[in-house]
Scaffold this active site. Structure first.
Site, PDB file in Angstrom:
ATOM      1  N   HIS A 151      15.466  29.564  64.831  1.00 40.78           N
ATOM      2  CA  HIS A 151      14.491  31.023  65.613  1.00 40.78           C
ATOM      3  C   HIS A 151      13.504  31.552  64.707  1.00 40.78           C
ATOM      4  CE1 HIS A 151      14.695  33.480  69.065  1.00 40.78           C
ATOM      5  NE2 HIS A 151      15.920  33.692  69.052  1.00 40.78           N
ATOM      6  N   ARG A 152      12.603  30.752  63.684  1.00 37.90           N
ATOM      7  CA  ARG A 152      12.020  31.422  62.876  1.00 37.90           C
ATOM      8  C   ARG A 152      10.468  30.132  63.517  1.00 37.90           C
ATOM      9  NH1 ARG A 152      14.008  29.978  57.069  1.00 37.90           N
ATOM     10  NH2 ARG A 152      14.940  28.111  57.947  1.00 37.90           N
TER      11      ARG A 152
END
Length: 455
Positions: free
Chosen positions: A426-427
């Site tokens: 998700h980064r």
């Protein structure tokens, strides 16, 4: 004069720090050529045959099969320059010239520097160690002890006795041993140190079987702990455990999934393979879809550099694929997958799969992936939430393809349905990007003609 050189377990690359001896390819007393494989070892990455950079006579081996050795520990010792020493036995006048030739060859041709051929290793070690009096004799395997046992040779009546080094001659003299009555186990009767030591041991008392360093004794089980079998986490299993644990600690992952009608993709594959030529496996078509999707959503072909606090988007797609083998889970990597067509992808998948099955994958073929394709449908399951292969940013999972009821063109029909899942870091992106990637993959699976737009 022969020199005894010590060959240590080389750095096999890719951050590996130890290896397990699987099979010795030479015995003590064997003559080895430069770059000849002498031992087969298993690392956390692959099975590797290790070639020796020296040519000569093997005088000692270190480690039984099954022993795990750290990088830099001794593997074996080799006496180089032995052929000159043997030829010197032909006449007294030839001793000086043979010694000079041996000395010259030791500076030029006794080692290749190729500790692992094709692995980009450094030059051969410059330091050459001689065995000195008072230095502990190397621990030799039981096979070596058996090889050293020889029947006494006919007594030599004239000429010098060929020995591998002055140390052997001194050892025999100090113990009152007549070298003329001893049969050497080296080439052309060359007397090795092990030959002398074998006779000296037999003159005193039979020696117990040599012992090798054992694995560290496990800590005692705490009182009240459940009983069971303890299996060491080492080799492939240990490497997988370390990598998955790191991925779970460092990567904030999320998973999305979708069902797709794969009927048209299956029909397209049948049509491709009906035209002749090499058969194209289904995973090759899925890989081609992956590379097309990554070209549209490059955020998922990236890695995170937390030290610099940057997301690094990678220009090339090196596609890993999960393969279950007898040694455990491995992830071979198809290099430059973005530049390959389905036929080329199929051929490379076949080659790497066979190498994985036989345990001959090199460390370079198991590292450097940028995205992973995981076909867990081969295990007969529909879905999964896999752990990302650190330091990659995403993994596409493909479940089994089975007949299911499906609404097709407004009517209920039995279609070939597959579940697709995407686990992503998700980064590197938000859910919109991940959803767009997965939707494009599903569209290509349902309508392979969509790919024609990007070909």
């Amino acid at each position: 004069m022969a020199q005894v050189l010590e060959f240590k377990l080389p750095d096999l690359g890719e951050g590996l720090t130890e290896a397990e001896i699987v099979r010795w390819l030479v015995q003590v007393g064997d003559v080895v050529a430069i770059d000849q494989p002498v031992v087969e070892v298993e690392t956390a990455k692959a099975m590797v045959e290790v070639p020796c950079p020296y040519g000569g006579v093997v005088t000692a081996r270190f480690g039984e099969e099954g022993t795990e050795l750290p990088v830099g520990s001794p593997l074996l010792t080799v006496a180089v320059g032995a052929p000159s020493s043997v030829s010197a036995a032909s006449s007294v006048s030839a001793v000086t010239s043979a010694s000079s030739a041996s000395s010259a060859s030791s500076d030029e041709g006794e080692s290749s520097g190729n500790v692992l051929v094709g692995y980009g290793t450094s030059a051969a070690p410059a330091r050459r160690r001689r065995v000195r009096p008072g230095q502990a004799a190397p621990v030799v395997t039981s096979t070596a002890a058996a090889a050293a046992t020889r029947v006494a040779a006919p007594e030599r009546t004239d000429g010098p006795v060929p020995v591998i080094s002055p140390l052997v001659r001194r050892l025999a003299r100090e113990n009152g041993l007549d070298l003329r009555a001893l049969a050497g186990s080296g080439p052309d009767g060359l007397i090795l140190r092990s030959d002398v030591e074998q006779v000296l041991r037999a003159a005193v008392t039979p020696a117990p079987a040599p012992t090798m360093p054992l694995a560290p004794t496990p800590a005692p089980t705490p009182a009240g702990a459940p009983r069971g079998t303890r299996v060491p986490l080492r080799g492939v299993r240990g490497a997988v455990a370390d990598k998955l644990s790191r991925s779970r600690r460092e990567i904030p992952d999320a998973t999305c999934w979708v069902d797709a009608d794969a009927t048209e993709l299956m029909h397209a594959r049948v049509a491709m393979n009906a035209t002749g030529g090499p058969k194209i496996p289904l995973i090759a078509l899925l890989a081609r879809i992956c590379t097309a999707a990554l070209a549209r959503f490059p955020e998922l072909n990236s890695t995170v550099d937390m030290d610099a606090r940057e997301v690094v988007r990678l220009d090339q797609v090196h596609l890993g694929f999960a393969a279950q083998t007898e040694r455990g889970l491995v992830v071979p990597v198809v290099r430059d997958a973005h530049a390959r067509d389905a036929e080329s992808l199929g051929a490379e998948f076949g080659r790497l799969t066979e190498a994985a099955r036989t345990g001959t994958l090199t460390p370079g073929e198991l590292t450097g992936g940028t995205f992973t394709l995981n076909n867990y449908g081969v295990f007969g399951v529909d879905g999964s939430t896999p752990i990302i292969n650190h330091p990659e940013a995403a993994m596409l999972g493909v479940g089994r393809i089975i007949p299911k009821p499906w609404v097709h063109e407004g009517e209920l029909a039995v279609r070939q349905v597959v579940q697709l899942s995407l686990t992503f870091d998700h980064r590197v992106c938000d859910g919109g990007t991940a959803g767009g990637f997965l939707r494009y993959v599903a569209d290509c699976v349902e309508q392979p003609a969509v790919l024609l737009r990007t070909l």
